[in-house]
Design a protein around this motif. Structure first.
Motif, PDB file in Angstrom:
ATOM      1  N   ALA A 131      -3.154  -4.454  -4.026  1.00 47.58           N
ATOM      2  CA  ALA A 131      -3.257  -3.046  -3.630  1.00 47.58           C
ATOM      3  C   ALA A 131      -3.613  -2.162  -4.815  1.00 47.58           C
ATOM      4  CB  ALA A 131      -1.948  -2.587  -2.995  1.00 47.58           C
ATOM      5  N   THR A 168      -4.103  -0.331   6.477  1.00 48.02           N
ATOM      6  CA  THR A 168      -4.039  -1.715   6.006  1.00 48.02           C
ATOM      7  C   THR A 168      -4.859  -2.619   6.902  1.00 48.02           C
ATOM      8  OG1 THR A 168      -1.811  -1.325   5.133  1.00 48.02           O
ATOM      9  CG2 THR A 168      -2.486  -3.610   5.421  1.00 48.02           C
ATOM     10  N   LEU A 210       0.827  -1.210   0.000  1.00 48.32           N
ATOM     11  CA  LEU A 210       0.000   0.000   0.000  1.00 48.32           C
ATOM     12  C   LEU A 210       0.858   1.254   0.000  1.00 48.32           C
ATOM     13  CD1 LEU A 210      -2.346  -1.996   0.562  1.00 48.32           C
ATOM     14  CD2 LEU A 210      -3.288  -0.274   2.104  1.00 48.32           C
TER      15      LEU A 210
END
Length: 350
Positions: free
Chosen positions: A187, A301, A158
């Protein structure tokens, strides 16, 4: 307790060591699951790289031998007297990044000096680990601890998306379909990528890339990546992620990216390489790099995984016992390119 201790390259031993004791601001965690990271593999294969060997880490005061493992989850066993907001029985994952906190901007601070739990101090390849409260991220009670062991590598992916300045509907190429490459595909898909083209030499890994969201997968041993990309994007893709860590893929990453597009280096290069800056100057391609993650990315996350917005489960390809970590873990990852993320079972708590 059991612990997988790094002594030197190709010398990791599962040993019986004393269980750690906590200080006032620390938390003792009973480890449930721990992932073998690509950086762990680099340490085993060619280290020490990040692990301090001859001199103690200025941030932790530790050097090898030390217990490895920085991707892990578990349940709090005990808290120090100054710890607030956490209690025994809480499910947690660990943000292993350790910095000197010498700069107010967290991303700049990391590059002023850093290490990780499990690389600069004892980590999660053990029955128990002690970390500072600031490294603990509490989970929902119903969050899977297997899933939580994947937070750290997913946060790396990410952060790579953030560093790439990717925009919704961008076209993407990913070189390398190992664990971080696969997580980068996940991602990028979550961030709204239009097309994702993945290159690797393993057909098994490419099949996994297709499973987690790749639009096209290409065995770069059979087909030239540059020619393939030009068929669909004559001017090149918007964003490229180099996750293989070898010179040829860095050069190819630049070649498939459009002018003013961005190549983001996510991999660790074990050896120095020659690089011609004119590849950038003459093409208008920009380049960025990333190593870890900012705190807000790590926390995001966790929330994205708990909500189901991103699902890294397909990246897991095997489960092993701690006693088998060398042969069935490190050696397997070196020799069997069909493997992606191998989880090491400690308590095995769900």
């Amino acid at each position: 307790m059991r612990a997988a201790v790094f002594h030197n390259a190709k010398d990791i031993r599962v040993e019986d060591i004393d269980a750690p004791k906590i200080q006032d601001n620390q938390v003792k965690v009973k480890v449930a699951w721990a992932g073998i990271c690509g950086s762990d593999l680099h340490e085993y294969n060619a280290g020490p790289i990040f692990i301090p060997k001859d001199e103690e880490s200025p941030l932790t005061g530790r050097k090898a031998p030390l217990t490895m493992g920085h991707e892990f989850s578990g349940v709090i066993e005990e808290t120090g007297s100054n710890v607030e907001g956490l209690k025994a029985g809480d499910k947690v994952t660990i943000n292993p990044l350790i910095t000197g906190k010498v700069h107010e901007k967290t991303l700049v601070d990391m590059y002023k000096g850093f290490t990780f739990v499990g690389l600069g101090s004892d980590g999660g390849f053990a029955d128990y680990v002690v970390v500072n409260q600031e490294n603990i991220v509490k989970l929902n009670d119903d969050t899977s601890l297997e899933l939580a062991a994947l937070v750290e590598p997913t946060a790396v992916a990410l952060q790579a998306i953030r560093e790439s300045e990717m925009k919704f509907s961008d076209s993407v190429a990913v070189f390398g379909a190992g664990p971080i490459g696969l997580l980068t595909v996940i991602a990028a898909r979550a961030a709204g990528a239009k097309d994702i083209i993945v290159f690797d030499l393993s057909d098994t890994r490419l099949e996994k890339a297709k499973e987690v969201g790749a639009t096209y997968v290409v065995n770069s041993g059979n087909e030239d990546p540059v020619e393939f990309v030009k068929k669909y994007y004559p001017d090149g893709v918007d964003r490229t992620f180099e996750v293989a860590g070898v010179p040829v893929t860095l050069n190819q990453s630049i070649a498939v990216t459009r002018a003013r597009g961005m190549v983001t280096i996510v991999s660790i290069f074990e050896k120095a390489m020659e690089f011609n800056p004119m590849l950038l100057t003459a093409s208008g391609v920009r380049i960025s790099s990333t190593l870890a993650y900012e705190p807000d990315i790590f926390e995001a996350t966790v929330k994205m995984m708990e909500s189901g917005q991103i699902n890294p489960y397909p990246v897991i390809t095997d489960y092993i016992e701690l006693e088998d970590i060398v042969e069935k873990g490190f050696e397997t990852l070196i020799n069997d390119k069909s493997q992606a993320k191998i989880l090491v079972k400690l308590s095995g708590d769900k």
